[in-house]
Design a protein around this motif. Structure first.
Motif: not given
Length: 283
Positions: A80-84, A103-116, A268-274
């Protein structure tokens, strides 16, 4: 006695001829099939235990295992959760070095779910200080925050996420203040030019974005990404004196297309991601 013997001989001859005729007719109707009692081996690359099932005659379970294995190859089963992933936008910093006045200066945060699916949040600040060449004013957008919320869909979900091609949507919002100075108004009746300024103007805006992007791993968990964005304003606070020229997080309001570039760091959020690559059969 002689007549009875003759009758018996005639009956036997008639029976024999009838049997021969039936045999010939059956041979003409039903062709002789070659021997098909041969077990075909599965394709190369099949697991040895599955091949052995075929050779032992257990074709039902072997075919079911092949079907499951082919599905795993086509649609890898990621957790379900593979990466942050965390990103820092740096495109406007480069453009300002070449003369851009905002100028625009920002940061982002995302979760990779099922690699999709990749839900993502962006926060940052924006400002502007520009005197447009075709305008008779100076616009100063004060430093103000912006927020964006949305998600990406990774079209290369079958591959290692070190390289991604994706599309996404964003909803953005900002509340900000700005000054419009050095405005020169010409009275056509008297022929006089009167300077004036509008300070302390405030507004807020809600907009949406469609984007397409690429992300490439540079070294270990460090990656770089590029995004092309098409955006449009949904609603905003209207000021009759002066409409805002710049919106934090959006940019120049007269431009619908934009381009951003970011640096990313992935955890990485899972040692068995791939999924492991399919084993190959030695020749």
């Amino acid at each position: 006695m002689k007549l009875s013997t003759l009758h018996i001989i005639l009956a036997l001859a008639l029976t024999a001829s009838t049997a021969v005729a039936q045999t010939n007719e059956q041979r003409r109707i039903t062709p002789v099939k070659p021997n098909t009692n041969t077990i075909l081996r599965p394709a190369k690359g099949t697991k040895e235990e599955v091949v052995q099932r075929y050779l032992d005659g257990d074709t039902t379970s072997a075919k079911e295992e092949l079907r499951r294995d082919s599905l795993r190859r086509v649609y890898p089963r990621y957790p379900l959760l593979t990466q942050a992933t965390f990103g820092v936008a740096m495109g406007d910093a480069i453009m300002m070095a070449f003369g851009q006045k905002y100028g625009n200066f920002g940061i982002s945060a995302s979760l990779n779910m099922w690699n999709r699916l990749q839900p993502e949040v962006e926060i940052g600040v924006g400002f502007a200080n520009n005197t447009p060449d075709d305008m008779n004013f100076t616009y100063k957008g004060k430093l103000a925050p912006y927020f964006k919320l949305g998600a990406n869909y990774n079209f290369t979900f079958k591959n290692d996420p070190k390289y991604q091609a994706y599309a996404g949507v964003r909803m953005g919002y900002s509340t900000f203040k700005y000054d419009v100075t050095d405005v020169n108004y010409t009275d056509h009746y008297w022929g006089e030019t009167v300077p004036f300024e509008l300070k302390g103007q405030s507004s807020h805006a809600l907009w949406g974005e469609f984007l397409a992007g690429l992300r490439v791993t540079l070294w270990r968990n460090l990656a770089m990404g590029w995004q092309a964005r098409y955006r449009g304003i949904f609603s905003e606070k209207k000021n009759p004196q002066a409409k805002p020229w710049f919106i934090p997080g959006y940019g120049d309001r007269s431009k619908s297309f934009g381009f951003t570039m970011s640096i990313y760091y992935t955890i990485p959020l899972s040692t068995a991601s791939w999924p492991k690559p399919a084993p190959t059969t030695k020749k």
